[in-house]
Design a protein around this motif. Structure first.
Motif, PDB file in Angstrom:
ATOM      1  N   VAL A  70       6.898  -0.136  -0.081  1.00 24.46           N
ATOM      2  CA  VAL A  70       6.209  -0.389   1.186  1.00 24.46           C
ATOM      3  C   VAL A  70       4.818   0.225   1.177  1.00 24.46           C
ATOM      4  O   VAL A  70       3.826  -0.405   1.593  1.00 24.46           O
ATOM      5  N   LEU A  71       4.706   1.457   0.687  1.00 28.56           N
ATOM      6  CA  LEU A  71       3.404   2.127   0.663  1.00 28.56           C
ATOM      7  C   LEU A  71       2.423   1.399  -0.252  1.00 28.56           C
ATOM      8  O   LEU A  71       1.238   1.252   0.076  1.00 28.56           O
ATOM      9  N   VAL A  72       2.901   0.935  -1.412  1.00 31.10           N
ATOM     10  CA  VAL A  72       2.026   0.195  -2.324  1.00 31.10           C
ATOM     11  C   VAL A  72       1.611  -1.130  -1.694  1.00 31.10           C
ATOM     12  O   VAL A  72       0.439  -1.560  -1.807  1.00 31.10           O
ATOM     13  N   GLY A  73       2.549  -1.803  -1.008  1.00 32.82           N
ATOM     14  CA  GLY A  73       2.197  -3.041  -0.325  1.00 32.82           C
ATOM     15  C   GLY A  73       1.175  -2.816   0.774  1.00 32.82           C
ATOM     16  O   GLY A  73       0.235  -3.616   0.948  1.00 32.82           O
ATOM     17  N   ALA A  74       1.332  -1.714   1.524  1.00 32.09           N
ATOM     18  CA  ALA A  74       0.353  -1.390   2.560  1.00 32.09           C
ATOM     19  C   ALA A  74      -1.011  -1.089   1.953  1.00 32.09           C
ATOM     20  O   ALA A  74      -2.050  -1.489   2.495  1.00 32.09           O
ATOM     21  N   LEU A  75      -1.024  -0.397   0.824  1.00 34.62           N
ATOM     22  CA  LEU A  75      -2.286  -0.102   0.146  1.00 34.62           C
ATOM     23  C   LEU A  75      -2.952  -1.390  -0.328  1.00 34.62           C
ATOM     24  O   LEU A  75      -4.193  -1.524  -0.276  1.00 34.62           O
ATOM     25  N   ALA A  76      -2.149  -2.345  -0.785  1.00 37.58           N
ATOM     26  CA  ALA A  76      -2.702  -3.636  -1.207  1.00 37.58           C
ATOM     27  C   ALA A  76      -3.392  -4.333  -0.039  1.00 37.58           C
ATOM     28  O   ALA A  76      -4.477  -4.926  -0.196  1.00 37.58           O
ATOM     29  N   LEU A  77      -2.798  -4.261   1.156  1.00 32.10           N
ATOM     30  CA  LEU A  77      -3.431  -4.853   2.338  1.00 32.10           C
ATOM     31  C   LEU A  77      -4.699  -4.108   2.715  1.00 32.10           C
ATOM     32  O   LEU A  77      -5.703  -4.721   3.127  1.00 32.10           O
ATOM     33  N   VAL A  78      -4.683  -2.779   2.590  1.00 27.73           N
ATOM     34  CA  VAL A  78      -5.869  -1.981   2.899  1.00 27.73           C
ATOM     35  C   VAL A  78      -7.019  -2.352   1.963  1.00 27.73           C
ATOM     36  O   VAL A  78      -8.185  -2.451   2.379  1.00 27.73           O
ATOM     37  N   ILE A  79      -6.718  -2.580   0.697  1.00 26.26           N
ATOM     38  CA  ILE A  79      -7.749  -3.002  -0.261  1.00 26.26           C
ATOM     39  C   ILE A  79      -8.219  -4.413   0.046  1.00 26.26           C
ATOM     40  O   ILE A  79      -9.405  -4.749  -0.075  1.00 26.26           O
ATOM     41  N   CYS A  80      -7.284  -5.252   0.488  1.00 21.45           N
ATOM     42  CA  CYS A  80      -7.597  -6.660   0.724  1.00 21.45           C
ATOM     43  C   CYS A  80      -8.541  -6.854   1.918  1.00 21.45           C
ATOM     44  O   CYS A  80      -9.434  -7.718   1.878  1.00 21.45           O
ATOM     45  N   LEU A  81      -8.377  -6.063   2.969  1.00 20.34           N
ATOM     46  CA  LEU A  81      -9.146  -6.279   4.200  1.00 20.34           C
ATOM     47  C   LEU A  81     -10.653  -6.175   3.999  1.00 20.34           C
ATOM     48  O   LEU A  81     -11.396  -7.108   4.350  1.00 20.34           O
ATOM     49  N   PRO A  82     -11.176  -5.072   3.455  1.00 24.65           N
ATOM     50  CA  PRO A  82     -12.641  -5.020   3.305  1.00 24.65           C
ATOM     51  C   PRO A  82     -13.174  -6.022   2.291  1.00 24.65           C
ATOM     52  O   PRO A  82     -14.286  -6.540   2.460  1.00 24.65           O
ATOM     53  N   LEU A  83     -12.393  -6.303   1.240  1.00 20.35           N
ATOM     54  CA  LEU A  83     -12.877  -7.246   0.238  1.00 20.35           C
ATOM     55  C   LEU A  83     -12.831  -8.692   0.738  1.00 20.35           C
ATOM     56  O   LEU A  83     -13.474  -9.576   0.150  1.00 20.35           O
ATOM     57  N   SER A  84     -12.081  -8.942   1.804  1.00 18.31           N
ATOM     58  CA  SER A  84     -11.987 -10.298   2.352  1.00 18.31           C
ATOM     59  C   SER A  84     -13.151 -10.630   3.277  1.00 18.31           C
ATOM     60  O   SER A  84     -13.299 -11.782   3.709  1.00 18.31           O
ATOM     61  N   SER A  85     -13.952  -9.633   3.622  1.00 17.78           N
ATOM     62  CA  SER A  85     -14.996  -9.832   4.632  1.00 17.78           C
ATOM     63  C   SER A  85     -16.364 -10.040   4.012  1.00 17.78           C
ATOM     64  O   SER A  85     -17.386  -9.710   4.617  1.00 17.78           O
TER      65      SER A  85
END
Length: 381
Positions: free
Chosen positions: A76-91
């Protein structure tokens, strides 16, 4: 006040050697680091490639790899970290919640959920396997009891390495007992693997432990073993074995199709104690043309004898070369028999460069000067 100990000290329990534990530890360490390394590489690649090339869906590799070596919480923590990385790079384009970005984040969330389920199932399987291993190790200690470290003027060392990575138990067997007729030994190898081999080993050891005290000589013990196995074994099943009895300045051997023992003289000479006539393995003795005949070899003070199973001499390195036991037996000259045998085992594993393909049991007997006696009792020093 001096303490007296039994000359047949059976308080020592041999170490059971699991195959290649270092390789397993290294693999686990790599798997724990891998999710973060992969996500870092994906994030850096996406950042350098710019907004036109999208590598963010590859962030799903993070929770996927996390489920292989970690628990549900870690996944779960690794998946959450993946989303955290994804958000700024998606913008990059200034618009965060585009259709493509939403699909990428939904994919990461879905893969994280599937990885959580996979981690849960893997952990449950590992717990079941741990219980199986614990039962197997308990069976190992019940079936293969501790051998004595000392028996009269003998010093005894044991090494047992199983090729079964999960259960740590196989078809090799050994036993050392002291009787009114002297110290008697058994080492053997059951044909086949798995629970049937363990069951056959149990029958063989049970028959030997009874016969060793009842029978006056080695042929009598061999007859009892053959009779017992004939009732239980079917088809072409068999057990290769060596029976031995220690005498004054000699040792008697009765070989049932087993690799011959290695004799190391105190002057450094090394020789094989081969039988004069070949005898079929236990379970097939009735098919042979001759009766098993014991033979005696000199075994005096300072001499050593190594009994072993074929897992030792049939071990091969990467190029297919068999382990040269005769050439390497010189390492057994150390002052402590157990340390010397452990050195030989380490040399065996170094030769093959990986886990054993067959169980390997080694029993080393070294003859020391007979201890002094006082008041009719032997004192073990």
């Amino acid at each position: 006040m001096s303490s007296r100990r039994s000359p047949f000290d059976d308080s020592w329990r041999p170490a059971l050697h699991p195959p290649a534990p270092e390789i397993h530890r290294r693999s686990q360490a790599i798997l724990k680091i891998l999710p973060f390394a992969v996500m870092g590489a994906v994030g850096l690649t996406d950042l350098l490639a710019g907004p036109r090339l999208g590598f963010l869906p590859l962030l799903t590799l993070g929770p996927t790899f996390a489920s292989v070596a970690g628990g549900v919480r870690r996944t779960v923590l690794v998946g959450a970290l993946a989303l955290v990385i994804c958000l700024p790079l998606s913008s990059y384009s200034g618009v965060l919640f585009t259709r493509q970005n939403n699909l990428t984040m939904a994919t990461i969330a879905a893969v994280t959920g599937a990885s959580m389920l996979a981690a849960h199932l893997r952990i449950r399987r590992e717990r079941e396997l741990a219980n199986v291993r614990m039962v197997a190790e308990t069976a190992q200690h019940v079936l293969l009891r501790p051998v004595p470290r000392r028996a009269g003027d003998l010093r005894i060392a044991l090494s047992y390495t199983s090729a079964a990575a999960e259960a740590r138990i196989g078809g090799d067997l050994y036993e050392v007992v002291t009787t009114p007729d002297g110290v008697r030994l058994l080492i053997g190898d059951v044909q086949g693997k798995g629970l049937q081999a363990v069951e056959t080993a149990a029958w063989t050891l049970g028959a030997f432990r009874e016969a060793a005290y009842d029978e006056p000589d080695l042929p009598g013990i061999g007859d009892r073993l053959e009779t017992s196995l004939a009732r239980h074994l079917g088809g072409e099943k068999f057990v290769t074995a060596i029976l031995a009895q220690v005498h004054e300045e000699e040792i008697s051997l009765l070989n049932f199709g087993h690799p011959p023992p290695l004799i190391m003289r105190r002057d450094g000479r090394i020789e094989l104690a081969e039988p004069e006539t070949e005898t079929p393995p236990l379970g097939l003795v009735s098919l042979g043309d001759t009766e098993p005949v014991p033979y005696r070899v000199p075994f005096g003070t300072g001499d050593q004898i190594l009994l072993y199973t074929d897992g030792v001499i049939e071990a091969r390195d990467a190029s297919g070369v068999f382990y040269p036991l005769l050439d390497r037996a010189g390492v057994l000259g150390g002052s402590d028999p157990q340390a010397a045998l452990e050195e030989l085992r380490a040399d065996l594993l170094d030769h093959i460069g990986g886990p054993l393909q067959d169980d390997a049991a080694m029993l080393l007997l070294r003859r020391h000067p007979r201890p002094r006696t006082g008041g009719g009792a032997e004192v073990t020093r």
